[in-house]
Design an enzyme around this catalytic site. Structure first.
Site, PDB file in Angstrom:
ATOM      1  N   ASP A  39      68.815  37.643  35.470  1.00  0.00           N
ATOM      2  CA  ASP A  39      68.828  38.878  36.296  1.00  0.00           C
ATOM      3  C   ASP A  39      68.593  38.635  37.962  1.00  0.00           C
ATOM      4  O   ASP A  39      68.423  38.200  38.533  1.00  0.00           O
ATOM      5  CB  ASP A  39      67.694  40.207  36.428  1.00  0.00           C
ATOM      6  CG  ASP A  39      68.163  40.810  34.614  1.00  0.00           C
ATOM      7  OD1 ASP A  39      69.070  41.200  34.235  1.00  0.00           O
ATOM      8  OD2 ASP A  39      66.527  40.700  34.160  1.00  0.00           O
TER       9      ASP A  39
ATOM     10  N   TYR B 238      60.433  32.138  29.636  1.00  0.00           N
ATOM     11  CA  TYR B 238      60.375  32.656  31.026  1.00  0.00           C
ATOM     12  C   TYR B 238      58.666  33.096  30.661  1.00  0.00           C
ATOM     13  O   TYR B 238      57.720  32.985  30.426  1.00  0.00           O
ATOM     14  CB  TYR B 238      61.185  33.908  30.274  1.00  0.00           C
ATOM     15  CG  TYR B 238      62.552  34.043  29.536  1.00  0.00           C
ATOM     16  CD1 TYR B 238      63.624  34.420  30.729  1.00  0.00           C
ATOM     17  CD2 TYR B 238      62.811  33.525  28.122  1.00  0.00           C
ATOM     18  CE1 TYR B 238      64.292  34.163  30.177  1.00  0.00           C
ATOM     19  CE2 TYR B 238      63.904  34.108  27.988  1.00  0.00           C
ATOM     20  CZ  TYR B 238      65.247  34.190  28.763  1.00  0.00           C
ATOM     21  OH  TYR B 238      65.936  34.429  28.432  1.00  0.00           O
TER      22      TYR B 238
ATOM     23  N   TYR C 170      67.657  39.581  25.924  1.00  0.00           N
ATOM     24  CA  TYR C 170      67.063  40.382  27.676  1.00  0.00           C
ATOM     25  C   TYR C 170      65.439  40.651  26.958  1.00  0.00           C
ATOM     26  O   TYR C 170      65.175  41.489  26.803  1.00  0.00           O
ATOM     27  CB  TYR C 170      68.145  41.386  27.309  1.00  0.00           C
ATOM     28  CG  TYR C 170      69.571  41.692  27.597  1.00  0.00           C
ATOM     29  CD1 TYR C 170      69.596  41.543  28.810  1.00  0.00           C
ATOM     30  CD2 TYR C 170      70.309  41.486  26.352  1.00  0.00           C
ATOM     31  CE1 TYR C 170      71.135  41.665  29.389  1.00  0.00           C
ATOM     32  CE2 TYR C 170      71.741  41.536  27.448  1.00  0.00           C
ATOM     33  CZ  TYR C 170      71.736  40.984  28.402  1.00  0.00           C
ATOM     34  OH  TYR C 170      73.375  40.463  28.307  1.00  0.00           O
TER      35      TYR C 170
END
Ligand SMILES: [Zn+2]
Length: 441
Positions: free
Chosen positions: A262, A329, A401
């Site tokens: 993002d 992440y 996502y």
């Protein structure tokens, strides 16, 4: 009087008897005659083929003339179609004049075309710093028709096309005129497109492709350049490559990356594998280190590693690999209800090799099709930071996502952190710390 015909001709003398039949009717230059027999013999140019055939044919005809097996007029007509190789004999016999007939197929222009276009192409290739090239040819329809009709009329099965000859001969001549230039079918830097007989030359320059990685240590940076009427929406990775674009004189830069983070997520750790494509460059043989240094001067928040120059084939292979990634992440998460270590342990043990069903997030639904993805979370590790705040390292399949994995996106992503914690949770900061291509270390 002996009749010369293919039907009667000895099948072992196919080339000679066929050539005589053709030359009885039509004048052909050495190249265009030789090309009709291109698949016979090996290691010669069509010009050498045509020249050899003409000399043999002329000797046979001369012999027939001496034995009175052919009329003078018939001899003269064929000799005239043979052209300059027959002139000394015609003169010696006191026949005809020095006028040469024009080749039926190419009009006698092919030789000088090849020479002229090859010489004019060299500075064009150099202007774009090309070393490896291929040649393409566009030939006028009437010439191709004449050649095809000739092949049909005499049922010729061993020829090649004038296009093939132009491509090969120009390539060969350019290579011999300039040792820095090489015909390379596997990985050409440009295609030289020539038009026969007009003589126009076009250069189609292939992109310069660099394989490497990028890092984003700041937020609000997009991958692609994102223009709006009031300037770019965000600073972008592509914009950070403009300094390189200027040095190599390219028209545009395009990023092909293994996925994307993002705009507000940082790309840390391993960096993200990518291929940087520079379109229509004027320079393409500069040291990669210098280009990398230039790119790294662009911004304090974006950096690059340039690993190697890549070919089109590499890009395809790489793109197949890039579709299969695993990622780690780091997410900073706020929960509406207070968090304790037991809750976090529960979360960690729930998300082990857990399949997530994810409909396209509502925030990107306006620009992406609404599809259902199935992606795996492999494992995670959580650390409580404050009463409502925790940090989480998430190891997951590429394409998941993460913000929606946390929030649940009002039921569009399931299972989610909110679901397992029994209270709404929200990802407030996201970093990508590792991108691994499957099958790569
Ligand atoms: Zn010709």
């Amino acid at each position: 009087m002996h009749k010369l015909s293919i039907e009667e001709g000895n099948e072992y003398l196919y080339v000679t008897s066929t050539a005589i039949e053709i030359l009885k009717k039509y004048p052909l230059c050495d190249r265009c005659l030789g090309r009709l027999f291109a698949k016979l013999g090996y290691g010669w140019s069509n010009r050498q083929r045509g020249e050899s055939i003409k000399r043999v044919v002329l000797m046979e005809l001369h012999n027939m003339l001496r034995n009175e097996k052919i009329e003078k007029e018939q001899f003269e007509a064929i000799a005239r179609n043979i052209g300059e190789h027959a002139q000394p004999l015609l003169r010696k016999l006191g026949l005809g004049n020095d006028e040469n007939t024009r080749c039926l197929v190419c009009g006698g222009l092919l030789d000088s075309f090849i020479e002229d276009v090859s010489r004019r192409s060299i500075p064009i290739l150099k202007a774009y710093d090309i070393k490896r090239f291929i040649v393409g040819a566009k030939v006028s329809g009437s010439i191709i028709n004449r050649e095809n009709q000739l092949k049909l009329e005499f049922r010729l099965g061993f020829g090649e096309s004038i296009k093939a000859e132009i491509r090969r001969e120009i390539g060969k001549l350019i290579q011999s005129l300039d040792k820095d230039l090489t015909v390379d079918f596997d990985n050409p830097e440009a295609t030289l497109l020539v038009e026969y007989p007009a003589g126009a030359i076009y250069l189609q320059v292939n992109s310069l492709l660099i394989k490497g990685r990028y890092w984003k240590t700041g937020r609000m940076i997009s991958q692609a350049y994102w223009p709006t009427p009031s300037g770019p929406k965000y600073y972008s990775i592509e914009e950070a490559l403009w300094s390189v674009l200027r040095i190599i004189g390219a028209e545009r830069v395009v990023l092909h990356a293994a996925g994307r983070e993002d705009v507000d997520a940082r790309m840390l750790g391993s960096g993200r594998p990518a291929i940087f494509e520079f379109k229509t460059p004027r320079k393409r043989h500069l040291p990669l280190r210098e280009l990398e240094q230039e790119a790294n001067k662009s911004s304090n928040y974006v950096s690059f590693r340039f690993e190697d120059y890549a070919s089109r084939k590499d890009v395809q292979l790489y793109k197949d690999d890039m579709a299969k990634t695993s990622k780690i992440y780091k997410a900073l998460i706020v929960s509406e209800e207070p968090i304790d270590d037991d809750k976090l342990k529960e979360l960690e043990s729930f998300f082990v090799d857990r399949l997530i069903m994810q409909k396209t997030p509502s925030r990107v639904l306006h620009r992406r099709p609404n599809i259902l993805r199935r992606r795996k979370v492999y494992s995670m590790q959580c650390l409580k930071i404050w009463e409502h705040v925790f940090e989480c390292l998430i190891n997951a399949e590429g394409g998941l996502y993460i913000k929606e994995l946390v929030s649940g996106d009002e039921g569009r992503t399931t299972p989610s952190f909110s679901e397992v914690l029994g209270a709404p949770a929200r990802c407030v900061e996201l970093d990508v710390v590792s991108v691994k291509l499957r099958g790569h270390p």
